[in-house]
Design an enzyme around this catalytic site. Sequence first.
Site, PDB file in Angstrom:
ATOM      1  N   HIS A 121      40.874  35.773  33.287  1.00 42.72           N
ATOM      2  CA  HIS A 121      41.897  36.423  34.498  1.00 42.72           C
ATOM      3  C   HIS A 121      40.368  37.349  34.706  1.00 42.72           C
ATOM      4  O   HIS A 121      40.472  38.454  35.765  1.00 42.72           O
ATOM      5  CB  HIS A 121      42.361  38.163  33.951  1.00 42.72           C
ATOM      6  CG  HIS A 121      43.824  37.503  33.560  1.00 42.72           C
ATOM      7  ND1 HIS A 121      44.878  38.142  32.256  1.00 42.72           N
ATOM      8  CD2 HIS A 121      44.838  36.657  34.080  1.00 42.72           C
ATOM      9  CE1 HIS A 121      45.794  37.864  32.123  1.00 42.72           C
ATOM     10  NE2 HIS A 121      45.866  36.789  32.834  1.00 42.72           N
ATOM     11  N   CYS A 147      34.007  40.901  55.074  1.00 41.87           N
ATOM     12  CA  CYS A 147      34.111  40.064  55.625  1.00 41.87           C
ATOM     13  C   CYS A 147      33.041  40.615  56.521  1.00 41.87           C
ATOM     14  O   CYS A 147      32.655  39.930  57.740  1.00 41.87           O
ATOM     15  CB  CYS A 147      34.367  38.815  55.917  1.00 41.87           C
ATOM     16  SG  CYS A 147      33.586  37.717  55.731  1.00 41.87           S
TER      17      CYS A 147
END
Length: 248
Positions: A121, A147
Amino acid sequence: MKRSTKINALVQLIQESGKTLALTGAGVSTGSGIPDFRSSSGLWDLYDPEEVASIQSLRRDPAKFYKFNLRWWEDCLKARPNSIHGDLAKLEQLGWLLGVVTQNIDGLHQRAGSERVWEVHGHLRTCCCLGCGAVYPFSILREDYQCSACGEVLRPDVVLFADSMPEAFSVAKNVLSGCQLLLAIGTSLQVQPVAQLPMLARRLVIINQEPTPLDDQADLVFHEDAAGLLQEVVDRMGQTTGPFYIPR
Ligand code: CNA
Ligand code: ZN
C-alpha cells in the site's frame, strides 16, 4: 484446542515450512501508538474513508485532504517500532521468515531491522506530481502540495481509495508463489485485493485480535494480541536457525 497446544502447532508449522512469509496490517503498529482503521476504536469509526483518503477527495480539496492526512502520517513518521516488528525482524535474521508483505505505510518493519519488506500500500518516503509525474521527498508536503515544475497537485506514494495497486503488489504475489506458510498478523483481511493473497499460500495462520473473513480457511487462528504470541514463538525458536539463514 488449548492455547499451549496451538502454540506448539504453530512452532511446528514454522519448523516444517521451507518458505514462510508474514502478511501484516495496521494491527502490528497499534502498539506503536498508530491507530488502525477497523477496530472499534479505529480511524474509520470516526471518519469516512471515501471522504478523507480517496484520490477524488485529494483532487476536490487538496487543503482539506492534507490537513486531515498529514496529521496521522506525521504520527506514523514519529512512531517507533514495537516488539512485533522486532520479533518479525528477528525471525527473518534467524532464517525462519523470508520477509514481510505489509499493508502498512509507516516503515516500522524496516526500522526494526526487517530487510525484505514488500509495501503493497505504498510508503511515506516520496510523493509525486499528478500532472508531470515529478518525484519529491515526502517531507516537501509539509511546506507545499503544489509541484514546483508544473503547479499541479502532489500526491503521496501511498495507495488511496480508488487507486490501482503499485508494482510492489505484483512483486509480492510472485514472492508468495510457492509460499508454504503465511502468517497473517494484525490485519482484518477486509481490504481487496490484499485479502486474496492468503490463498496463494499452502498453509495459513491468522493472528488477529478480532475475527476475520478468512478464519474458516486458516490452519490455525489466534484471536489475541500478536505481541505476546510472537514473543512466545521467538522464545521457542530463538536458539535455532531456519532455511533462509545467512551466516554473517
Ligand atoms: P485494519 O482493517 O484496521 O485491521 C487491523 C486489525 O488488527 C483489526 O482487526 C484489529 O483487531 C487488529 N489488531 C489491532 N491491534 C492488534 C494487536 N496488537 N495484535 C493483533 N491484532 C491487532 O487494518 P488492515 O491493515 O487490515 O487494513 C488495511 C489498511 C489499513 C491499509 O490500507 C493500511 O495502509 C491502513 N493503515 C495503516 C496503518 C499503518 O501504516 N500503521 C495504520 C492505519 C491504517
Ligand atoms: Zn508537476
